[in-house]
Design a protein around this motif. Structure first.
Motif, PDB file in Angstrom:
ATOM      1  N   PRO A  89       9.546 -32.384   4.402  1.00 47.89           N
ATOM      2  CA  PRO A  89       8.538 -31.846   5.329  1.00 47.89           C
ATOM      3  C   PRO A  89       7.468 -31.001   4.651  1.00 47.89           C
ATOM      4  CG  PRO A  89      10.710 -31.699   6.315  1.00 47.89           C
ATOM      5  CD  PRO A  89      10.914 -32.171   4.893  1.00 47.89           C
ATOM      6  N   SER A  90       7.839 -30.293   3.590  1.00 51.08           N
ATOM      7  CA  SER A  90       6.861 -29.455   2.902  1.00 51.08           C
ATOM      8  C   SER A  90       5.780 -30.279   2.202  1.00 51.08           C
ATOM      9  CB  SER A  90       7.567 -28.568   1.872  1.00 51.08           C
ATOM     10  OG  SER A  90       8.178 -29.357   0.856  1.00 51.08           O
ATOM     11  N   GLU A  91       6.053 -31.566   1.968  1.00 52.80           N
ATOM     12  CA  GLU A  91       5.092 -32.427   1.293  1.00 52.80           C
ATOM     13  C   GLU A  91       4.088 -33.065   2.252  1.00 52.80           C
ATOM     14  OE1 GLU A  91       7.208 -34.522  -2.359  1.00 52.80           O
ATOM     15  OE2 GLU A  91       8.326 -34.877  -0.498  1.00 52.80           O
ATOM     16  N   LEU A  92       4.375 -33.023   3.551  1.00 50.08           N
ATOM     17  CA  LEU A  92       3.555 -33.759   4.512  1.00 50.08           C
ATOM     18  C   LEU A  92       2.091 -33.307   4.547  1.00 50.08           C
ATOM     19  CD1 LEU A  92       6.067 -34.238   7.455  1.00 50.08           C
ATOM     20  CD2 LEU A  92       5.483 -35.806   5.606  1.00 50.08           C
ATOM     21  N   PRO A  93       1.789 -31.985   4.507  1.00 48.80           N
ATOM     22  CA  PRO A  93       0.357 -31.604   4.493  1.00 48.80           C
ATOM     23  C   PRO A  93      -0.403 -32.209   3.323  1.00 48.80           C
ATOM     24  CG  PRO A  93       1.717 -29.714   5.040  1.00 48.80           C
ATOM     25  CD  PRO A  93       2.662 -30.795   4.605  1.00 48.80           C
ATOM     26  N   ALA A  94       0.217 -32.228   2.139  1.00 44.96           N
ATOM     27  CA  ALA A  94      -0.449 -32.800   0.971  1.00 44.96           C
ATOM     28  C   ALA A  94      -0.621 -34.303   1.121  1.00 44.96           C
ATOM     29  CB  ALA A  94       0.346 -32.484  -0.297  1.00 44.96           C
ATOM     30  N   ILE A  95       0.387 -34.971   1.684  1.00 46.73           N
ATOM     31  CA  ILE A  95       0.294 -36.416   1.898  1.00 46.73           C
ATOM     32  C   ILE A  95      -0.806 -36.731   2.905  1.00 46.73           C
ATOM     33  CG2 ILE A  95       1.517 -38.427   2.813  1.00 46.73           C
ATOM     34  CD1 ILE A  95       4.095 -37.243   1.672  1.00 46.73           C
ATOM     35  N   ASP A 129      -1.718 -24.444  11.835  1.00 43.06           N
ATOM     36  CA  ASP A 129      -1.168 -24.639  13.178  1.00 43.06           C
ATOM     37  C   ASP A 129       0.205 -25.298  13.105  1.00 43.06           C
ATOM     38  OD1 ASP A 129      -2.573 -23.570  15.293  1.00 43.06           O
ATOM     39  OD2 ASP A 129      -4.056 -25.163  15.323  1.00 43.06           O
ATOM     40  N   ARG A 130       0.316 -26.303  12.255  1.00 41.04           N
ATOM     41  CA  ARG A 130       1.587 -27.019  12.117  1.00 41.04           C
ATOM     42  C   ARG A 130       2.665 -26.096  11.554  1.00 41.04           C
ATOM     43  NH1 ARG A 130      -0.463 -31.373  10.461  1.00 41.04           N
ATOM     44  NH2 ARG A 130      -0.573 -30.809   8.250  1.00 41.04           N
ATOM     45  N   LEU A 131       2.313 -25.278  10.574  1.00 41.53           N
ATOM     46  CA  LEU A 131       3.269 -24.327  10.004  1.00 41.53           C
ATOM     47  C   LEU A 131       3.742 -23.335  11.063  1.00 41.53           C
ATOM     48  CD1 LEU A 131       1.588 -23.594   6.563  1.00 41.53           C
ATOM     49  CD2 LEU A 131       3.818 -24.668   6.914  1.00 41.53           C
ATOM     50  N   ILE A 132       2.823 -22.871  11.885  1.00 35.02           N
ATOM     51  CA  ILE A 132       3.186 -21.919  12.940  1.00 35.02           C
ATOM     52  C   ILE A 132       4.144 -22.565  13.930  1.00 35.02           C
ATOM     53  CG2 ILE A 132       2.291 -20.659  14.946  1.00 35.02           C
ATOM     54  CD1 ILE A 132      -0.216 -20.041  13.283  1.00 35.02           C
ATOM     55  N   ARG A 145       3.786 -13.575   6.647  1.00 36.65           N
ATOM     56  CA  ARG A 145       4.611 -14.754   6.417  1.00 36.65           C
ATOM     57  C   ARG A 145       3.787 -16.034   6.526  1.00 36.65           C
ATOM     58  NH1 ARG A 145       8.660 -17.060   3.755  1.00 36.65           N
ATOM     59  NH2 ARG A 145       9.847 -18.549   5.000  1.00 36.65           N
ATOM     60  N   ILE A 146       2.891 -16.096   7.494  1.00 33.02           N
ATOM     61  CA  ILE A 146       2.040 -17.272   7.663  1.00 33.02           C
ATOM     62  C   ILE A 146       1.150 -17.461   6.442  1.00 33.02           C
ATOM     63  CG2 ILE A 146       0.189 -18.288   9.037  1.00 33.02           C
ATOM     64  CD1 ILE A 146       1.379 -16.823  11.471  1.00 33.02           C
ATOM     65  N   CYS A 147       0.588 -16.361   5.940  1.00 29.67           N
ATOM     66  CA  CYS A 147      -0.259 -16.438   4.743  1.00 29.67           C
ATOM     67  C   CYS A 147       0.533 -16.961   3.551  1.00 29.67           C
ATOM     68  CB  CYS A 147      -0.843 -15.071   4.415  1.00 29.67           C
ATOM     69  SG  CYS A 147      -2.122 -14.518   5.570  1.00 29.67           S
ATOM     70  N   ALA A 148       1.773 -16.509   3.431  1.00 31.46           N
ATOM     71  CA  ALA A 148       2.607 -16.947   2.312  1.00 31.46           C
ATOM     72  C   ALA A 148       2.943 -18.430   2.427  1.00 31.46           C
ATOM     73  CB  ALA A 148       3.889 -16.117   2.266  1.00 31.46           C
ATOM     74  N   LEU A 149       3.251 -18.883   3.639  1.00 34.65           N
ATOM     75  CA  LEU A 149       3.593 -20.289   3.848  1.00 34.65           C
ATOM     76  C   LEU A 149       2.393 -21.198   3.613  1.00 34.65           C
ATOM     77  CD1 LEU A 149       5.793 -20.018   7.081  1.00 34.65           C
ATOM     78  CD2 LEU A 149       6.588 -20.655   4.792  1.00 34.65           C
ATOM     79  N   ALA A 150       1.215 -20.743   4.056  1.00 32.56           N
ATOM     80  CA  ALA A 150       0.024 -21.579   3.965  1.00 32.56           C
ATOM     81  C   ALA A 150      -0.733 -21.409   2.653  1.00 32.56           C
ATOM     82  CB  ALA A 150      -0.915 -21.269   5.132  1.00 32.56           C
ATOM     83  N   GLY A 151      -0.419 -20.341   1.927  1.00 32.41           N
ATOM     84  CA  GLY A 151      -1.125 -20.092   0.674  1.00 32.41           C
ATOM     85  C   GLY A 151      -2.568 -19.680   0.871  1.00 32.41           C
ATOM     86  N   VAL A 167      -4.496 -14.259  15.432  1.00 31.83           N
ATOM     87  CA  VAL A 167      -3.326 -15.072  15.104  1.00 31.83           C
ATOM     88  C   VAL A 167      -2.082 -14.596  15.847  1.00 31.83           C
ATOM     89  CG1 VAL A 167      -2.760 -13.687  13.050  1.00 31.83           C
ATOM     90  CG2 VAL A 167      -1.972 -16.058  13.216  1.00 31.83           C
ATOM     91  N   ALA A 168      -1.919 -13.276  16.005  1.00 32.16           N
ATOM     92  CA  ALA A 168      -0.738 -12.766  16.707  1.00 32.16           C
ATOM     93  C   ALA A 168      -0.739 -13.210  18.168  1.00 32.16           C
ATOM     94  CB  ALA A 168      -0.688 -11.246  16.618  1.00 32.16           C
ATOM     95  N   ALA A 169      -1.913 -13.159  18.799  1.00 36.98           N
ATOM     96  CA  ALA A 169      -2.019 -13.602  20.197  1.00 36.98           C
ATOM     97  C   ALA A 169      -1.760 -15.095  20.314  1.00 36.98           C
ATOM     98  CB  ALA A 169      -3.399 -13.267  20.747  1.00 36.98           C
ATOM     99  N   HIS A 170      -2.218 -15.871  19.322  1.00 36.40           N
ATOM    100  CA  HIS A 170      -1.990 -17.318  19.336  1.00 36.40           C
ATOM    101  C   HIS A 170      -0.502 -17.632  19.219  1.00 36.40           C
ATOM    102  CE1 HIS A 170      -2.573 -21.551  18.592  1.00 36.40           C
ATOM    103  NE2 HIS A 170      -2.014 -21.456  17.400  1.00 36.40           N
ATOM    104  N   VAL A 171       0.178 -16.963  18.300  1.00 41.62           N
ATOM    105  CA  VAL A 171       1.617 -17.175  18.130  1.00 41.62           C
ATOM    106  C   VAL A 171       2.371 -16.794  19.400  1.00 41.62           C
ATOM    107  CG1 VAL A 171       3.666 -16.396  16.879  1.00 41.62           C
ATOM    108  CG2 VAL A 171       1.569 -16.915  15.622  1.00 41.62           C
ATOM    109  N   GLN A 172       2.005 -15.665  19.985  1.00 46.19           N
ATOM    110  CA  GLN A 172       2.657 -15.212  21.219  1.00 46.19           C
ATOM    111  C   GLN A 172       2.459 -16.223  22.342  1.00 46.19           C
ATOM    112  OE1 GLN A 172       4.716 -12.867  21.830  1.00 46.19           O
ATOM    113  NE2 GLN A 172       4.144 -11.504  23.504  1.00 46.19           N
TER     114      GLN A 172
END
Length: 250
Positions: A89-95, A129-132, A145-151, A167-172
């Motif tokens: 799954p971690s490879e899907l964005p690059a693919i 969005d997909r990571l969230i 955490r989102i910044c770390a996951l998305a780089g 971003v916090a309101a979007h996640v909520q």
């Protein structure tokens, strides 16, 4: 096409495709397709995903692609279908990004258009969005955490979600919509509301109840009760449902 013959006709033109050939068409016009024991691989691309293709002659009318580029793209699609089964799954964005580059290079002859700032922003936003959505149940899903996951940097993340109230309101909002959808399902009645909310990253029951009522105009218990009775909440207390079917899938 991977097998059989495809004959496509429309007011803009038509084509006959055989195995190994790549055909391009749009859903913006009426068409009629006839298949002869056909098998094919289809890539359906929303207009907003690759806006540079909107002025590409190759997609103004139904057509077959030709030349070495088309052959390489056909080979890529065949390989893609086989390799996706083994992809992490971690490879899907690059693919996905590789596929976008291949499509644009094949249709326009210029892969550099994939580097347009506006388009890169769309791609990155979709990726974040997909990571969230994939991590909504995690109590650790905060901006850091989102910044770390998305780089990406925190400032880039905040700019990305300015039009969604942050971003916090979007996640909520995503968490609340998922909780609403599950509370509306009678088959989830065996789960306590607190556990259900926690499963979507809403671990503070009091805060969840308050946020839910503020967002939808009624309580989680009222939504569950209405679902079990198969009786909608009265209009004056109506909850706002998820905005679209796509929201339920997120």
């Amino acid at each position: 096409m991977t097998k059989g013959v495809l004959v496509s006709r429309s007011s803009l033109g038509g084509f006959r495709a055989f195995p190994g050939q790549v055909a391009v068409t749009r859903f913006a016009h009426d068409y009629c397709d006839d298949y002869s024991a056909g098998e094919w691989i289809a890539a359906m691309i929303p207009r907003h995903a690759l806006p540079a293709l909107g002025v590409t002659p190759a997609i103004r009318a139904p057509s077959l692609l030709s030349g070495a580029k088309a052959g390489l793209f056909a080979d890529y699609l065949l390989s893609l279908v086989q390799r996706l089964h083994d992809a992490d799954p971690s490879e899907l964005p690059a693919i996905a990004e590789m596929t976008r580059v291949m499509i644009v290079a094949c249709l326009t002859g210029d892969a550099s258009v994939t580097q347009m700032p506006a388009e890169r922003s769309i791609v990155m936003r979709e990726r974040v969005d997909r990571l969230i959505r994939d991590n909504l149940g995690s109590a650790r899903l905060n901006p850091e955490r989102i910044c770390a996951l998305a780089g990406i940097s925190r400032s880039s993340l905040y700019r990305m979600f300015e039009d969604r109230g942050g971003v916090a309101a979007h996640v909520q909002a995503l968490r609340l919509k998922r909780a609403y959808a599950e509370l509306s399902n009678p088959h989830s009645a065996f789960e306590t509301i607190a556990n259900l909310a926690a499963g979507h990253g809403l671990h503070n029951t009091t805060a969840f109840n308050r946020a839910f009522r503020r967002h939808f105009g009624c309580t989680p218990g009222e939504v569950r009760g209405a679902a079990l009775r198969a009786d909608p909440v009265p209009p004056e207390r109506a909850c706002s449902p998820p905005q679209s079917f796509a929201d339920l899938l997120r």
